[in-house]
Design an enzyme around this catalytic site. Structure first.
Site, mmCIF file in Angstrom:
data_model
loop_
_atom_site.group_PDB
_atom_site.id
_atom_site.type_symbol
_atom_site.label_atom_id
_atom_site.label_comp_id
_atom_site.label_asym_id
_atom_site.label_seq_id
_atom_site.Cartn_x
_atom_site.Cartn_y
_atom_site.Cartn_z
ATOM 1 N N GLN A 171 21.147 44.246 -36.459
ATOM 2 C CA GLN A 171 21.458 43.672 -37.767
ATOM 3 C C GLN A 171 20.238 43.705 -38.689
ATOM 4 O OE1 GLN A 171 22.771 39.737 -36.548
ATOM 5 N NE2 GLN A 171 21.137 39.683 -35.030
ATOM 6 N N ASP A 227 17.372 31.513 -32.668
ATOM 7 C CA ASP A 227 16.374 30.784 -33.461
ATOM 8 C C ASP A 227 15.624 29.751 -32.620
ATOM 9 O OD1 ASP A 227 17.928 28.359 -33.382
ATOM 10 O OD2 ASP A 227 19.142 29.113 -35.025
ATOM 11 N N ASP A 281 23.639 41.089 -24.045
ATOM 12 C CA ASP A 281 24.905 40.700 -24.650
ATOM 13 C C ASP A 281 25.509 39.527 -23.880
ATOM 14 O OD1 ASP A 281 27.359 41.215 -26.298
ATOM 15 O OD2 ASP A 281 28.187 41.624 -24.316
ATOM 16 N N ASP A 319 26.005 29.018 -29.126
ATOM 17 C CA ASP A 319 25.464 28.890 -30.480
ATOM 18 C C ASP A 319 25.624 30.243 -31.159
ATOM 19 O OD1 ASP A 319 24.089 28.333 -32.768
ATOM 20 O OD2 ASP A 319 22.107 28.397 -31.838
#
Lengths: 292, 292
Positions: B44, B99, B150, B168
């Site tokens: 991404q 994160d 993954d 999450d």
């Protein structure tokens, strides 16, 4: 010749957009299907915009005030929390609240005999009754008296006492600024019966924490009992919104009072736990757990 | 020669703005001080933007994921609610959560022996540890194992059992879509010990009510006990956000478990009343008051 668009509206690839300056550094754009109403009242620029996301929205001076889709959350919370605290509220005063949404909620209580709605801008009431029935409920309850007057003047000169005063104001800029002054809260205190209470919206704990704390402390200085609660308002910046109660006597809600009331957001569980605040808010207003 | 700006960024009167397409009909614009990091990972487009309103923000494919100012709310809620339900969580699996904010919260429990963090995109972990310490906490706890894989593959092939699995994930478009499939929840069930539980974010009750209901029902079909809770996330559309728990045994939180934990949002009162849902959500997921 095409009519010039209000400054808050713009065209982009044939689509109409409302740009709301939530803050200097944060803007929200709503795609608009149609300008339902647009014009100037004696006090402000008034629009009803049909938006894709939130249906019809009341927009004052470019700021979204309430919408067909999410308006019920704010209106139910600011009305049913104090109405579940006072054991027998008969006379209710609403300052502001021209969209009629708070009055609609108060009307759901049979014990209420009189609702004085003091709104400075008659145009807001007219357009919301005409174009925003999801919020205003096409209010035609004979207990509601519409009084088109400045709220501060009204509370200064009034002798009739109330059981509950709900301050449904816009943000503390421009005309609504005086509704956040200590002298205004003192007037509300004077206007309440011996066991009366008041509630007001006290802005965002995240974006306006100074105003929120100031409001809480000003009310706390005047009223024997003060508590804060929150709800979410999807169209307000940050989502989380605070409300402050100042009360002369009663402060604990009776959740069973909302059991038979027709609502969309509020239920007994929400009322029962309404004073549970996140830790950072307890610190902000210097209360221990649960806002006591 | 000036470098071309990523498509989500634009200049306006010398100011830099991020435009986030929350939905087709709703855009949010954040004024940006500085592009701290910008580049493509294998999966991404990744940015860390320093914004005026929310400090440093992690932005993936143009969508704000977490921020220095409000990230703690989401991370505390998704971690401390299940951790206060399980009496002795020792092995915790986090799917996504690059994160590191959820892992940071889980690390606050001394009883936890192992935290497997399975994130597909190593770049996200790297930039958050470097540029977003408010969220990631510069995580260097030896109990955390970073596994760059993954999540769906990981849970299919794993034999080690967990007490708690926290999903999450980002929104159910692109790579995260499979994390909303029933077969994925079944894999989580298989991977949990006999008294284990899982939690996942289940989108907005206002904007994604169909996905929310589907998620709740898929988990309910597999787990003996299922509950939903909410919190506010100021940078997510609509502010209100839902989470779903599926549990094999324990479902009632012990609020005293968070008493000694260093938090900014969660406290005992929030945990105690976490399953109080507004009336419209009770109807959405067809539960009576209080999500029972």
């Amino acid at each position: 010749m095409t009519k010039k668009l209000p400054v808050y509206l713009s065209k982009n690839n044939g689509d109409l957009w409302l740009t709301e300056d939530e803050r200097e550094d944060l803007k929200v754009n709503y795609r608009i299907k149609e300008i339902v109403f647009e014009g100037y009242s004696d006090f402000q620029h008034v629009m009803i915009l049909n938006s894709y996301c939130f249906g019809n929205m009341l927009v004052l001076d470019g700021a979204v005030q309430t919408t067909a889709i999410d308006g019920y959350i704010y209106n139910e919370i600011i009305a049913h929390v104090p109405l579940s605290i006072h054991p027998d509220p008969q006379r209710v005063l609403i300052i502001g609240g021209g969209d009629c949404g708070v009055a609609k909620e108060v009307c759901k209580y049979n014990g209420v005999k009189l609702i004085d709605l003091v709104e400075i801008d008659q145009k807001v009431v007219e357009v919301c009754q005409k174009y925003l029935p999801e919020v205003s409920g096409n209010l035609s309850d004979s207990r509601v008296r519409f009084i088109y007057e400045d709220g501060v003047n009204f509370v200064r000169n009034k002798s009739l006492k109330y059981d509950l005063i709900i301050v449904d104001s816009s943000d503390p800029v421009g005309p609504a600024q005086v509704l956040f002054e200590k002298s205004f809260y003192q007037s509300l205190y004077n206007l309440l019966r011996n066991n009366g209470l008041m509630v007001c919206q006290s802005q965002s704990p995240i974006f306006h924490s100074e105003i929120m704390k100031q409001t809480f402390n000003r009310i706390k200085d005047i009223f024997p009992k003060t508590k804060m609660f929150t709800t979410i308002v999807p169209t307000y910046p940050g989502g989380l919104w605070s409300f402050t109660i100042g009360s002369k006597q009663y402060i604990n809600p009776d959740p069973t009072k909302v059991r038979q009331i027709d609502t969309y957001y509020v239920n007994e569980q929400i009322i029962k736990h309404i004073f549970s605040l996140p830790k950072f808010m307890c610190k902000q207003i210097k209360v221990s757990h649960s806002n006591k």
